[in-house]
Design a protein around this motif. Structure first.
Motif, PDB file in Angstrom:
ATOM      1  N   MET A   1      -7.072  -2.128   8.525  1.00 28.43           N
ATOM      2  CA  MET A   1      -6.802  -3.436   7.755  1.00 28.43           C
ATOM      3  C   MET A   1      -7.633  -4.696   8.626  1.00 28.43           C
ATOM      4  SD  MET A   1      -2.767  -3.725   7.374  1.00 28.43           S
ATOM      5  CE  MET A   1      -1.949  -2.310   6.863  1.00 28.43           C
ATOM      6  N   ASN A   2      -7.836  -5.764   8.005  1.00 23.89           N
ATOM      7  CA  ASN A   2      -8.689  -6.684   8.444  1.00 23.89           C
ATOM      8  C   ASN A   2      -8.076  -7.240   9.913  1.00 23.89           C
ATOM      9  OD1 ASN A   2      -9.545  -9.421   9.407  1.00 23.89           O
ATOM     10  ND2 ASN A   2      -9.519 -10.125   7.192  1.00 23.89           N
TER      11      ASN A   2
ATOM     12  N   MET B   1      -1.668 -12.835  13.100  1.00 20.29           N
ATOM     13  CA  MET B   1      -0.249 -12.564  12.694  1.00 20.29           C
ATOM     14  C   MET B   1       0.541 -12.273  14.286  1.00 20.29           C
ATOM     15  SD  MET B   1      -0.381 -10.470   9.290  1.00 20.29           S
ATOM     16  CE  MET B   1       0.814  -9.246   9.696  1.00 20.29           C
TER      17      MET B   1
ATOM     18  N   PHE C   1       9.229  -4.478  12.880  1.00 13.73           N
ATOM     19  CA  PHE C   1       8.732  -5.087  11.669  1.00 13.73           C
ATOM     20  C   PHE C   1       7.299  -4.612  10.975  1.00 13.73           C
ATOM     21  CE2 PHE C   1      11.931  -7.907  12.972  1.00 13.73           C
ATOM     22  CZ  PHE C   1      13.053  -7.780  11.959  1.00 13.73           C
TER      23      PHE C   1
ATOM     24  N   ASP D   1       4.422  -1.779  10.024  1.00 17.59           N
ATOM     25  CA  ASP D   1       4.007  -0.803  10.133  1.00 17.59           C
ATOM     26  C   ASP D   1       3.263   0.052  11.201  1.00 17.59           C
ATOM     27  OD1 ASP D   1       3.350   1.147   7.225  1.00 17.59           O
ATOM     28  OD2 ASP D   1       1.934   1.528   8.930  1.00 17.59           O
TER      29      ASP D   1
ATOM     30  N   MET E   1      -0.634  -0.730  11.453  1.00 20.21           N
ATOM     31  CA  MET E   1      -0.975  -2.074  11.904  1.00 20.21           C
ATOM     32  C   MET E   1      -0.637  -2.071  13.313  1.00 20.21           C
ATOM     33  SD  MET E   1       1.060  -3.802   8.677  1.00 20.21           S
ATOM     34  CE  MET E   1       1.005  -5.453   9.502  1.00 20.21           C
TER      35      MET E   1
ATOM     36  N   LEU F   1       4.857  -0.856   4.515  1.00 21.40           N
ATOM     37  CA  LEU F   1       3.878  -2.209   4.442  1.00 21.40           C
ATOM     38  C   LEU F   1       5.046  -2.996   3.641  1.00 21.40           C
ATOM     39  CD1 LEU F   1       0.710  -0.394   3.282  1.00 21.40           C
ATOM     40  CD2 LEU F   1       1.166  -1.269   5.682  1.00 21.40           C
ATOM     41  N   ARG F   2       4.606  -4.223   4.216  1.00 18.46           N
ATOM     42  CA  ARG F   2       5.071  -5.425   3.402  1.00 18.46           C
ATOM     43  C   ARG F   2       3.862  -5.822   2.413  1.00 18.46           C
ATOM     44  NH1 ARG F   2       6.222  -9.255   8.533  1.00 18.46           N
ATOM     45  NH2 ARG F   2       8.299  -8.268   9.190  1.00 18.46           N
TER      46      ARG F   2
ATOM     47  N   ASN G   1       0.893  -6.956   3.461  1.00 18.66           N
ATOM     48  CA  ASN G   1       0.200  -5.582   4.199  1.00 18.66           C
ATOM     49  C   ASN G   1      -0.562  -4.701   3.223  1.00 18.66           C
ATOM     50  OD1 ASN G   1       3.115  -5.437   6.396  1.00 18.66           O
ATOM     51  ND2 ASN G   1       1.436  -6.812   6.532  1.00 18.66           N
TER      52      ASN G   1
ATOM     53  N   GLU H   1      -3.773  -6.037   2.259  1.00 22.77           N
ATOM     54  CA  GLU H   1      -4.806  -5.567   3.348  1.00 22.77           C
ATOM     55  C   GLU H   1      -5.164  -4.163   3.218  1.00 22.77           C
ATOM     56  OE1 GLU H   1      -6.131  -7.842   5.344  1.00 22.77           O
ATOM     57  OE2 GLU H   1      -5.389  -9.660   4.437  1.00 22.77           O
ATOM     58  N   ALA H   2      -4.151  -3.351   2.929  1.00 22.68           N
ATOM     59  CA  ALA H   2      -4.244  -1.923   3.125  1.00 22.68           C
ATOM     60  C   ALA H   2      -5.131  -1.284   1.956  1.00 22.68           C
ATOM     61  CB  ALA H   2      -3.287  -0.963   3.166  1.00 22.68           C
TER      62      ALA H   2
ATOM     63  N   ASP I   1      -8.749  -2.293   2.551  1.00 24.13           N
ATOM     64  CA  ASP I   1      -9.344  -1.379   3.325  1.00 24.13           C
ATOM     65  C   ASP I   1      -9.545  -0.021   3.000  1.00 24.13           C
ATOM     66  OD1 ASP I   1      -7.226   0.160   4.320  1.00 24.13           O
ATOM     67  OD2 ASP I   1      -7.069  -0.858   6.238  1.00 24.13           O
TER      68      ASP I   1
END
Lengths: 73, 963
Positions: free
Chosen positions: A1-2, A9, A37, A39, A42, B632-633, B636, B639-640, B643
């Protein structure tokens, strides 16, 4: 992810806990929040970012991320 | 016209616990003190004739039909305005009363059209009934005299008293020729709705009902709630649907699918067709009231845009293929398994719906956790009330509001922050206005002058018109005043809260930097007003806080929720009637979708996936191992997707392409996925990016439950067959089966039974219990067999209340030379959320486009006039709307709604989000506004794309061989 987004965050979280006068509690608060909270993907990515220097993270966030436990995959 | 089945007791129920014994027609009755003679008789099954009385309204005593004789009293008192007294002896039927009543009816009928057989109220007209009851046999006055009935006199001249039928409102007609001037409509508008749009104009025989200054209904202040239509005893105010279809033959009680108030309705039916929706007098959330959406805006359910067959396509540039359900399920299962095979177990996920039932939501998260084998499930509460869940759990121990709506009847000080109840929660807004008119004090904290600040017979004591993004600064200032001026309820805090956390918090908010004076530069609110408001809330008696998305949808949303809980705990305003912390939920089942385990880190009942005992409970029940790490929210997931690690998404009843912030980011993420499955009523904005469309069912087509903002679980009942064949829970079940995870429910009630078995706060909930009690507020279990009205009564759910530190951290979204204004977003009464439902109804007559509200000063500086096209640009994107110049705004702040997809309100909003929950910061975006002459580039692309997608839908290929 970015990664910039993840860093932003994590910093937002650390900015909340920065008000906590007890430093250890602040660090634990951030670590606990990320663990509960976020994942694992991340968390893993953010940890790798810290290992690589942790650019952009607040010192408090960086300290907490170092303590985050996450499985390698 | 009242509901076709309810008994009308004539006057409201008395709440007195003391009873009074009296005799009516020789029968001895015991009734609560304060009951009217009319109601006492009605409760005993004795009907006293009446016209101007109805039990939704206070007694009025104008029609003179309900007269009775009372032993020892002179004359003929009206039974509606006469309260019972001990030992009273009442006669409801005597020759003299019969004579008087007949005389009264004779006068009424002499000025009323005699077209009963073709009248829409025929058979349920109270005037007609009364003519029958009193035995009216002749009208000695004739019909030729002065009247309101005929357009012309016998002599062919225009009748000055005649007023033609007003058909301007899309949902009901007003035919003054049938009016008996009973004032029920006027009183319903005043007492129940609180809009005061109607009046009786003129005197004596010239008296007539008028909307506003004798306007057409549509042009008046009328908000089309329909209370007047329901109250009308004749056909003067009639639903157009009733006029078209005739009267219903049965009715079914169900729950509205619009906002979080969760009104109970009787769907009045002819077979499988709805004639009209009538709010249920016994509804615990709404007590017989409704708004324009719930009562009237149901046409979307049968709108021709509904898609009723499954469709699939390989690429979003392909036309759709209409396929059988079997093919669709197999296709989704193959695609999801293929994606998991190629990219890993975590490459797919699901989004549950806050518009679907609890049972449907529960099944989607079960499918994700047990069938997909991951925790990638989220719900649209992510983008609205996730901070409520976080903040209230952290401070008080439960992710829900503390009261029921009726609690406000005991409130002395109402504090509304970041909520606009008269628009977004209109039926509760009306109840709040009733309480305010009865004398409760009001504090409004909002950047805009919402209607509640100044509305008929209501004026806020304080309107703290703060700058967007400074809620936490404001809450800290209020707390500072309470702490430093000795207004803390020390006994409550000592007994009920954690002492260490309180001490720390007290020291924190007592700091000079938190004072109203120090924060004034941030909030823009004079310190003295903040001090006054804090004193009023802390010392004015029962203080209740009501808040909405203006609190949660900020970078500090969760902090603000905790700040609110801190205030309530510090002042002892928790744990009894009339007080509390009350989140007003956006959509109908936001509370329920959160309760049902829609968040990636929580099982149903807000239990973390890492909790071993809970996980084992679900593993045993569901028969598969479950993951102990959060998934994942929604943001998220995007974002996933970008990518390349997230490729498949099952979306039940959400429209993330319209409702989520930073639209271009969302659509880029959607475009990067390989299989998007949308289950919905319509080809919504997200479905334009989908590869599979599964046609869902409306709330009228299925059984289940919704949970409203009060934690109230109410039944949704099927009144017609699903248009596409399946209720949404059945679709999820079939999908699970196709993916090799068996589900075997034969009715929605069995799903609730499973939820109840596995969730401690729901142990006592079942369809049977709800049917018996009408509705249930969870927790409902062994300790609370009939549910829980007020939470945290003797102790907090978490034990001791925990004060949380709430440092004000200004948002990173700041105004600068390039973007000098702050945009904030919100809702209006007639439209709902993304508008998918309400845009497909006549509600567009009130709001057919989203406008940009701008203060006259900002408009003048930019040369902007009313209705000009203006470009709104942020760092995320830009769009074009028409300007509405409004002094509701403060200079420097502009506002818009997001009900129309082409408006692109969310093209402008950014990726900023709440630190704790990633709830987007919808309420603060730095923008520039300029006059323009054409749509934005995004809008042009949007229109082209939408047209292409509509064409692909029109070209859809039917593989089923049906015409």
């Amino acid at each position: 992810m970015n990664i910039e987004r993840l860093v932003a965050m994590a910093n937002d979280i650390s900015n909340y806990f920065a008000a906590e006068p007890d430093h250890a509690m602040a660090v634990e608060g951030i670590r606990d929040h990320l663990t509960k909270f976020w994942d694992p993907v991340m968390r893993r990515q953010l940890k790798a970012h810290v290992t690589a220097g942790g650019d952009g993270l607040t010192p408090l966030a960086r300290e907490a991320v170092e303590r985050v436990v996450v499985s390698p995959n | 016209m009242l509901s076709i089945v309810d008994i009308d007791y004539g006057t409201p129920k008395s709440t007195s616990e003391k009873t009074v014994a009296l005799q009516i027609d020789g029968r001895t009755l015991n009734v609560p003190e304060g009951t009217s003679v009319m109601r006492a008789a009605a409760q005993a099954g004795i009907s006293i004739p009446k016209l101007c009385a109805t039990d939704m309204l206070e007694a009025f005593g104008s029609c003179r039909l309900c007269l009775v004789e009372i032993e020892g009293r002179k004359g003929y008192p009206a039974s509606c305005t006469t309260p019972v007294t001990a030992g009273m002896k009442v006669s409801t039927q005597t020759p003299k009363l019969a004579e008087i009543r007949r005389g009264v009816m004779e006068l009424y009928i002499s000025d009323h059209p005699l077209d009963c057989l073709t009248c829409p109220a025929n058979g349920h007209c109270e005037l007609q009934d009364m003519a029958g009851v009193v035995g009216l046999r002749e009208v000695r006055y004739g019909y030729d005299g002065a009247n309101h009935v005929y357009a012309e006199t016998k002599q062919g001249e225009a009748n000055p008293l005649f007023v033609a039928k007003d058909e301007s409102n899309p949902y009901f007609t007003f035919d003054p020729s049938k009016c008996i001037a009973c004032s029920r409509c006027v009183r319903a508008c005043d007492e129940v709705q609180g809009t005061f749009a109607l009046t009786i104009q003129g005197r004596g025989f010239e008296s007539k009902v008028a909307a506003s200054q004798d306007n057409r209904f549509l042009d008046s202040e009328c908000v089309s709630c329909g209370a007047c239509v329901q109250a009308c005893p004749t056909a003067t105010l009639s639903e157009k649907s009733l006029i078209d279809k005739g009267q219903a033959e049965h009715s079914v009680i169900t729950t509205c699918a619009y906002c979080g108030v969760g009104c109970s309705f009787r769907a009045e039916m002819k077979g499988e067709e709805i004639v009209r929706m009538v709010p249920d007098k016994n509804g615990h959330a709404n007590h017989g009231h409704s708004c324009v959406k719930g009562r009237f805006a149901i046409g979307y359910a049968t709108h021709p845009d509904r898609i009723t067959t499954p469709m699939i396509r390989a690429k979003i540039s392909d036309p759709w293929k209409i396929v059988s359900w079997e093919v669709a399920f197999a296709h989704v299962a193959n695609e999801f398994r293929r994606i998991q095979g190629n990219y890993g177990k975590h490459a797919i996920g699901g989004i549950t719906s806050s518009r679907c039932t609890n049972e449907e939501t529960y099944l989607v998260q079960k499918l994700v956790r047990a069938g997909f084998g991951n925790n990638n499930v989220d719900t649209c509460a992510r983008v609205c009330h996730s901070p409520t869940g976080y903040g209230l759990k952290a401070t008080m121990g439960e992710s829900a509001g503390t009261q029921d709506f009726d609690s406000i009847e005991q409130t002395d000080v109402v504090l509304v922050i970041g909520a606009n109840p008269t628009d977004a929660h209109p039926v509760f807004g009306s109840q709040m206005k009733q309480r305010l008119r009865a004398g409760a004090r009001l504090i409004v904290i909002d950047p805009r002058r919402i209607d509640l600040v100044r509305t008929p017979h209501i004026k806020a004591d304080y309107h703290l018109k703060l700058k967007p993004g400074t809620n936490v600064a404001m809450l800290n200032s209020l707390a500072h005043v309470i702490v430093t001026e000795g207004l803390v309820d020390e006994a409550f805090v000592a007994q009920r809260c954690e002492p260490e956390a309180f001490t720390k918090w007290r020291a924190f908010v007592a700091q000079e930097k938190c004072s109203p004076e120090a924060m004034a530069a941030q909030t823009g609110v004079p310190a003295e007003a903040v001090r006054g408001a804090a004193r009023l809330y802390a010392t004015g008696g029962n203080g209740a806080i009501y808040y909405g998305l203006g609190v949660t949808e900020h970078a500090q949303g969760s902090t603000a929720v905790m700040g609110i809980a801190n205030l309530a705990m510090a002042t002892g305003n928790i744990g009894r009637e009339g007080v509390g912390v009350n989140p007003l939920r956006g959509q109908n089942n936001v509370q329920g979708s959160c309760d049902m385990g829609s968040f990636p880190h929580e099982f149903p009942g807000y239990r973390h996936v890492g909790d071993v005992a809970t996980r084992e409970l679900f593993e045993k029940a569901w028969g598969v191992p479950l993951l102990d790490e959060p998934g994942l929210r929604i943001p998220n997931m995007f974002e996933a997707a970008l990518d390349g690690s997230f490729k498949g998404l099952y979306i039940e009843g959400e429209d993330i392409a319209q409702s989520d912030p930073d639209t271009q980011h969302v659509t880029a993420a959607l475009s990067a996925m390989e299989c998007i499955v949308v289950q919905d009523l319509f080809l919504n904005e997200t479905a334009k990016y989908a590869h599979v469309f599964l046609p869902g069912s409306s709330f009228l087509e299925k059984d289940g439950t919704f949970t409203n903002a009060e934690r109230r679980v109410s039944r949704v009942r099927k009144v017609m067959a699903p248009k596409a064949g399946y209720a949404d829970w059945e679709i999820t079940q079939e999908l699970a089966r196709a993916m090799g995870y068996p589900m075997n429910y034969s009715h929605a009630s069995e799903i609730m039974d499973e939820i109840a078995r596995l969730t401690p706060t729901f142990h006592g909930v079942s369809f049977d219990t709800i049917d018996r009690l009408g509705s249930i507020q969870w927790p409902c279990n062994e300790d609370h067999p009939e549910g829980t009205r007020v939470m945290h009564v003797d102790e907090f759910v978490r034990g001791k209340g925990r004060f949380m530190l709430t440092e004000y951290v200004p948002t990173s979204e700041k105004v600068n030379a390039e973007h000098p204004l702050i945009l904030t977003t919100g809702r209006i009464l007639s439209q709902y959320n993304v508008g998918a439902q309400t845009r497909r109804t006549a509600n567009v007559m009130w709001h057919d486009e989203d406008r940009l509200e701008i203060h006259p000063h900002d408009a003048e500086e930019r040369g902007i006039n009313e209705n000009d096209w203006v470009g709104i640009a942020s760092r995320a994107g830009d769009t074009v709307l028409r300007a509405m110049i409004s002094e509701r705004m403060q200079p420097g702040v502009v506002y818009t709604t997001f009900h129309f997809p082409g408006s692109g309100a969310n093209v402008i909003t950014t990726e900023n989000s709440d630190w704790a929950t990633n709830c987007p910061e919808y309420k603060v975006t730095a923008v520039q506004v300029t006059r323009v002459s054409q749509p934005s580039e995004w809008q042009k692309r949007f229109r082209t794309f939408s047209n292409e997608q509509q064409a692909l839908l029109d070209q859809s290929v039917d593989t089923l061989g049906q015409p």
